[in-house]
Scaffold this motif. Sequence first.
Motif, PDB file in Angstrom:
ATOM      1  N   THR A   1     -14.707 -10.621  32.252  1.00  0.00           N
ATOM      2  CA  THR A   1     -15.215  -9.272  32.007  1.00  0.00           C
ATOM      3  C   THR A   1     -14.980  -8.947  30.541  1.00  0.00           C
ATOM      4  N   SER A   2     -15.670  -7.935  30.059  1.00  0.00           N
ATOM      5  CA  SER A   2     -15.478  -7.493  28.679  1.00  0.00           C
ATOM      6  C   SER A   2     -15.723  -5.996  28.621  1.00  0.00           C
ATOM      7  N   LEU A   3     -15.564  -5.426  27.447  1.00  0.00           N
ATOM      8  CA  LEU A   3     -15.847  -4.003  27.278  1.00  0.00           C
ATOM      9  C   LEU A   3     -17.329  -3.707  27.484  1.00  0.00           C
ATOM     10  N   ALA A   4     -18.181  -4.719  27.310  1.00  0.00           N
ATOM     11  CA  ALA A   4     -19.620  -4.545  27.493  1.00  0.00           C
ATOM     12  C   ALA A   4     -20.040  -4.613  28.957  1.00  0.00           C
ATOM     13  N   THR A   5     -19.124  -5.004  29.852  1.00  0.00           N
ATOM     14  CA  THR A   5     -19.446  -5.076  31.280  1.00  0.00           C
ATOM     15  C   THR A   5     -19.681  -3.672  31.809  1.00  0.00           C
ATOM     16  N   LEU A   6     -20.840  -3.464  32.393  1.00  0.00           N
ATOM     17  CA  LEU A   6     -21.189  -2.165  32.938  1.00  0.00           C
ATOM     18  C   LEU A   6     -20.410  -1.934  34.223  1.00  0.00           C
ATOM     19  N   SER A   7     -19.546  -0.919  34.229  1.00  0.00           N
ATOM     20  CA  SER A   7     -18.751  -0.610  35.416  1.00  0.00           C
ATOM     21  C   SER A   7     -18.309   0.845  35.371  1.00  0.00           C
ATOM     22  N   SER A   8     -18.042   1.392  36.531  1.00  0.00           N
ATOM     23  CA  SER A   8     -17.610   2.785  36.628  1.00  0.00           C
ATOM     24  C   SER A   8     -16.102   2.876  36.393  1.00  0.00           C
ATOM     25  N   VAL A   9     -15.611   4.085  36.265  1.00  0.00           N
ATOM     26  CA  VAL A   9     -14.174   4.312  36.096  1.00  0.00           C
ATOM     27  C   VAL A   9     -13.435   3.805  37.332  1.00  0.00           C
ATOM     28  N   GLU A  10     -14.000   4.051  38.530  1.00  0.00           N
ATOM     29  CA  GLU A  10     -13.363   3.605  39.765  1.00  0.00           C
ATOM     30  C   GLU A  10     -13.278   2.079  39.810  1.00  0.00           C
ATOM     31  N   THR A  11     -14.338   1.417  39.378  1.00  0.00           N
ATOM     32  CA  THR A  11     -14.344  -0.044  39.372  1.00  0.00           C
ATOM     33  C   THR A  11     -13.302  -0.583  38.404  1.00  0.00           C
ATOM     34  N   ARG A  12     -13.182   0.032  37.224  1.00  0.00           N
ATOM     35  CA  ARG A  12     -12.175  -0.415  36.262  1.00  0.00           C
ATOM     36  C   ARG A  12     -10.759  -0.209  36.810  1.00  0.00           C
ATOM     37  N   LYS A  13     -10.545   0.882  37.550  1.00  0.00           N
ATOM     38  CA  LYS A  13      -9.234   1.109  38.174  1.00  0.00           C
ATOM     39  C   LYS A  13      -8.941   0.039  39.226  1.00  0.00           C
ATOM     40  N   THR A  14      -9.950  -0.312  40.019  1.00  0.00           N
ATOM     41  CA  THR A  14      -9.782  -1.353  41.035  1.00  0.00           C
ATOM     42  C   THR A  14      -9.453  -2.688  40.377  1.00  0.00           C
TER      43      THR A  14
ATOM     44  N   MET B   1     -20.673  -4.641  37.407  1.00  0.00           N
ATOM     45  CA  MET B   1     -19.904  -4.808  38.634  1.00  0.00           C
ATOM     46  C   MET B   1     -19.601  -3.462  39.266  1.00  0.00           C
ATOM     47  N   GLN B   2     -19.464  -3.504  40.593  1.00  0.00           N
ATOM     48  CA  GLN B   2     -19.143  -2.292  41.330  1.00  0.00           C
ATOM     49  C   GLN B   2     -18.173  -2.652  42.449  1.00  0.00           C
ATOM     50  N   SER B   3     -17.040  -1.968  42.468  1.00  0.00           N
ATOM     51  CA  SER B   3     -16.112  -2.178  43.577  1.00  0.00           C
ATOM     52  C   SER B   3     -16.662  -1.438  44.790  1.00  0.00           C
ATOM     53  N   ARG B   4     -16.469  -2.016  45.961  1.00  0.00           N
ATOM     54  CA  ARG B   4     -17.001  -1.413  47.182  1.00  0.00           C
ATOM     55  C   ARG B   4     -15.904  -1.092  48.175  1.00  0.00           C
ATOM     56  N   GLY B   5     -14.678  -1.012  47.719  1.00  0.00           N
ATOM     57  CA  GLY B   5     -13.574  -0.692  48.616  1.00  0.00           C
ATOM     58  C   GLY B   5     -12.240  -0.807  47.907  1.00  0.00           C
ATOM     59  N   ALA B   6     -11.205  -0.543  48.663  1.00  0.00           N
ATOM     60  CA  ALA B   6      -9.849  -0.551  48.114  1.00  0.00           C
ATOM     61  C   ALA B   6      -9.308  -1.973  48.003  1.00  0.00           C
ATOM     62  N   VAL B   7      -8.275  -2.117  47.189  1.00  0.00           N
ATOM     63  CA  VAL B   7      -7.595  -3.401  47.021  1.00  0.00           C
ATOM     64  C   VAL B   7      -6.732  -3.668  48.251  1.00  0.00           C
ATOM     65  N   THR B   8      -6.852  -4.872  48.784  1.00  0.00           N
ATOM     66  CA  THR B   8      -6.027  -5.319  49.910  1.00  0.00           C
ATOM     67  C   THR B   8      -4.919  -6.198  49.354  1.00  0.00           C
ATOM     68  N   ILE B   9      -3.692  -5.890  49.749  1.00  0.00           N
ATOM     69  CA  ILE B   9      -2.531  -6.673  49.300  1.00  0.00           C
ATOM     70  C   ILE B   9      -1.951  -7.369  50.523  1.00  0.00           C
ATOM     71  N   LYS B  10      -1.812  -8.690  50.416  1.00  0.00           N
ATOM     72  CA  LYS B  10      -1.312  -9.488  51.535  1.00  0.00           C
ATOM     73  C   LYS B  10      -0.214 -10.416  51.027  1.00  0.00           C
TER      74      LYS B  10
END
Length: 162
Positions: free
Chosen positions: A89-102, A145-154
């Motif tokens: 990924t880079s700064l040029a990757t189109l993504s939302s604030v939520e996706t960057r947080k994920t 990129m777009q996240s479509r859900g929460a992070v799962t930790i296992k």
Amino acid sequence: MRIRLLLLAAFTAVLLGGAFVAYPLYPSPRSLCGVMEERAKNDDRWASPHRGAVLILSGEMYGFPLAGGHPYAFRTRCKGYDYFVPIDTSLATLSSVETRKTLGKLVSDRWPVEERHAPFTIVARVTSEVQGCFSPPMVLSAMAMQSRGAVTIKKRPRPLEH
């Protein structure tokens, strides 16, 4: 509809950013498994027949520092085998604030004892296919990129050694 908007936004970002001007950029009719399968048939490990191909990926993205020094890997299953393909990924990757947080939550210092992943939709360009001895066989660069859900930790059943 979302995929069309994602593709349009990714294409616009590439045109405006000019980050990929030096290399070809074209939509691929093949899936990620198809690209990897065709690449594996080529004996020349320096060949790059699909460099510049743009793929749409939908599945699980992992925080995976073992992916040849790349912090993220996309998991795909081809012919009964799981593959983890590094995603840049880079700064040029189109993504939302939520996706960057994920994405930020996917990377952790606890990777040897826990696995982190989240569902993503990604428009990615094949940037490297050189099959080196100590590098991943293929690297993709995320254009959008777009996240479509929460992070799962296992917890891992056995911790990895690094």
